[in-house]
Design a protein around this motif. Structure first.
Motif, PDB file in Angstrom:
ATOM      1  N   SER A   5       0.768  -1.283  -0.174  1.00  0.00           N
ATOM      2  CA  SER A   5      -0.195  -0.104  -0.129  1.00  0.00           C
ATOM      3  C   SER A   5       0.908   1.340   0.104  1.00  0.00           C
ATOM      4  O   SER A   5       0.643   2.140  -0.953  1.00  0.00           O
ATOM      5  N   VAL A  49       0.633   4.049  -2.854  1.00  0.00           N
ATOM      6  CA  VAL A  49       0.382   5.519  -2.666  1.00  0.00           C
ATOM      7  C   VAL A  49       1.638   6.346  -2.836  1.00  0.00           C
ATOM      8  O   VAL A  49       1.307   7.670  -3.158  1.00  0.00           O
ATOM      9  N   ALA A  68      -5.454  15.150  -2.989  1.00  0.00           N
ATOM     10  CA  ALA A  68      -5.825  13.561  -3.368  1.00  0.00           C
ATOM     11  C   ALA A  68      -4.798  12.817  -2.705  1.00  0.00           C
ATOM     12  O   ALA A  68      -5.022  11.714  -1.785  1.00  0.00           O
ATOM     13  N   ARG A  69      -3.507  13.415  -2.491  1.00  0.00           N
ATOM     14  CA  ARG A  69      -2.439  12.249  -1.896  1.00  0.00           C
ATOM     15  C   ARG A  69      -2.589  12.231  -0.616  1.00  0.00           C
ATOM     16  O   ARG A  69      -2.516  11.167  -0.019  1.00  0.00           O
ATOM     17  N   GLN A 120      -5.175  12.742   1.153  1.00  0.00           N
ATOM     18  CA  GLN A 120      -6.391  11.932   1.740  1.00  0.00           C
ATOM     19  C   GLN A 120      -6.247  10.659   1.661  1.00  0.00           C
ATOM     20  O   GLN A 120      -6.603   9.518   2.472  1.00  0.00           O
ATOM     21  N   LEU A 121      -5.247  10.031   0.461  1.00  0.00           N
ATOM     22  CA  LEU A 121      -4.983   8.709   0.440  1.00  0.00           C
ATOM     23  C   LEU A 121      -4.044   8.137   1.697  1.00  0.00           C
ATOM     24  O   LEU A 121      -4.258   7.266   2.221  1.00  0.00           O
ATOM     25  N   ARG A 122      -3.235   9.426   2.036  1.00  0.00           N
ATOM     26  CA  ARG A 122      -2.404   8.732   3.286  1.00  0.00           C
ATOM     27  C   ARG A 122      -3.259   8.782   4.397  1.00  0.00           C
ATOM     28  O   ARG A 122      -2.862   7.865   5.151  1.00  0.00           O
ATOM     29  N   TYR A 172      -6.534   7.976   4.720  1.00  0.00           N
ATOM     30  CA  TYR A 172      -7.103   6.661   4.669  1.00  0.00           C
ATOM     31  C   TYR A 172      -6.414   5.427   4.856  1.00  0.00           C
ATOM     32  O   TYR A 172      -6.703   4.655   5.655  1.00  0.00           O
ATOM     33  N   LEU A 173      -5.190   5.438   4.463  1.00  0.00           N
ATOM     34  CA  LEU A 173      -4.202   4.413   4.792  1.00  0.00           C
ATOM     35  C   LEU A 173      -3.804   4.252   6.149  1.00  0.00           C
ATOM     36  O   LEU A 173      -3.815   3.241   6.698  1.00  0.00           O
TER      37      LEU A 173
END
Length: 311
Positions: free
Chosen positions: A204, A208, A282-283, A285-287, A289-290
């Motif tokens: 992951s 990411v 977006a990046r 937010q991905l972090r 969520y991870l």
């Protein structure tokens, strides 16, 4: 005839004289050195071994065979060559071993003391009052865990894993379900789930594209902290039944979730987000969520590996 008789008498006198001059003891000994009074030959000695009287011969050459070997130049050369090969092989093994299993880095994760272990266990069970979650550094190098409670370690995860297996065996024994095969499956399944969890997190992070200083050993350490809550939950279940198990496990699950969120956000989120600044993108937010996914996975594993141990 007279001449012949004279020679015969002279020869007989000579033989008589020689016989008188010979030692009587030598006369009783045969020519081959054996005692004529002995009826049978002495066969007690091994073939080719000299009698006792001749043991002194050959001591100079056979008494110390190692001196001849050590004095041989070829033997010394072979020993020196063998020593050099052994040293080269040791260096090669150490170099390759450090590449795949960094022993020097592992020493850092086991640099703990009793005070650190006590404080870290308290932080894992009750992380709500802790304020500073940043890892301390000294000359761009993180300090040893015994000097910083926020530093990850491998001592607590390793001891927690072993203690979890022992507590699981105790729980199975109280229910008359203990067998070595079941305990082995319990240990192997817990280890496999841990490895799969770390591999999924690494994948992951790669997908990411997170630039972080988290290492594989750090992930193993953070993933292994859940064994503390699992042990507390199973022990509570053994003492107070399933109600005590569920209540205690629920508390430990919430605690490990908060601990992982506050620890990993400094590792996975950007510097601005780690400092409390709201950052859109977006990046990021991905972090986020991870980070939440890793933290939320800990209670799931805790329940999955312990619910069948309490009845």
């Amino acid at each position: 005839m007279d001449y012949t008789a004279t020679q015969s008498v002279s020869r007989q006198r000579k033989l008589t004289y020689v016989d008188q001059t010979i030692d009587p003891e030598m006369r009783n000994t045969s020519m081959d050195g054996t005692d004529p009074s002995q009826l049978f030959d002495d066969t007690s000695a091994a073939p080719g071994v000299q009698p006792t009287g001749f043991q002194g011969q050959g001591v100079g050459t056979m008494g110390h065979p190692g001196r001849t070997l050590l004095s041989d130049p070829m033997s010394n050369l072979a020993m020196a060559y063998g020593s050099s090969l052994a040293s080269q092989g040791k260096d090669l093994v150490d170099k390759n071993l450090d590449r795949f299993l960094p022993i020097s880095k592992l020493k850092y994760y086991f640099a703990v003391d009793t005070v650190y272990v006590g404080k870290k266990l308290g932080l894992l069970v009750f992380p709500y009052m802790h304020q500073n979650w940043e890892v301390s550094y000294q000359q761009d190098t993180p300090v040893a865990p015994r000097f910083d409670i926020n530093a990850p370690d491998l001592y607590i995860p390793a001891m927690g894993f072993i203690t979890y297996i022992l507590v699981a065996g105790l729980a199975l024994g109280t229910q008359n379900r203990f067998t070595p095969e079941i305990l082995g499956m319990q240990a192997s399944s817990a280890l496999v789930w841990l490895i799969m969890e770390v591999l999924v997190v690494l994948l992951s992070l790669y997908l990411v594209t997170v630039n972080t200083d988290l290492t594989t050993i750090d992930l193993v350490a953070f993933s292994g902290y859940k064994y503390v809550g699992m042990i507390v939950g199973v022990v509570a279940g053994l003492l107070f039944g399933r109600t005590g198990y569920y209540l205690t496990l629920l508390w430990c699950c919430i605690s490990i979730f908060v601990f992982m969120i506050r620890t990993l956000r400094l590792k996975l989120l950007s510097e601005a987000a780690a400092q409390g600044v709201l950052v859109h993108g977006a990046r990021n937010q991905l972090r986020m969520y991870l980070t939440m996914s890793i933290a939320a996975a800990q209670p799931i594993f805790m329940y999955w590996l312990t619910y069948h141990l309490v009845r």
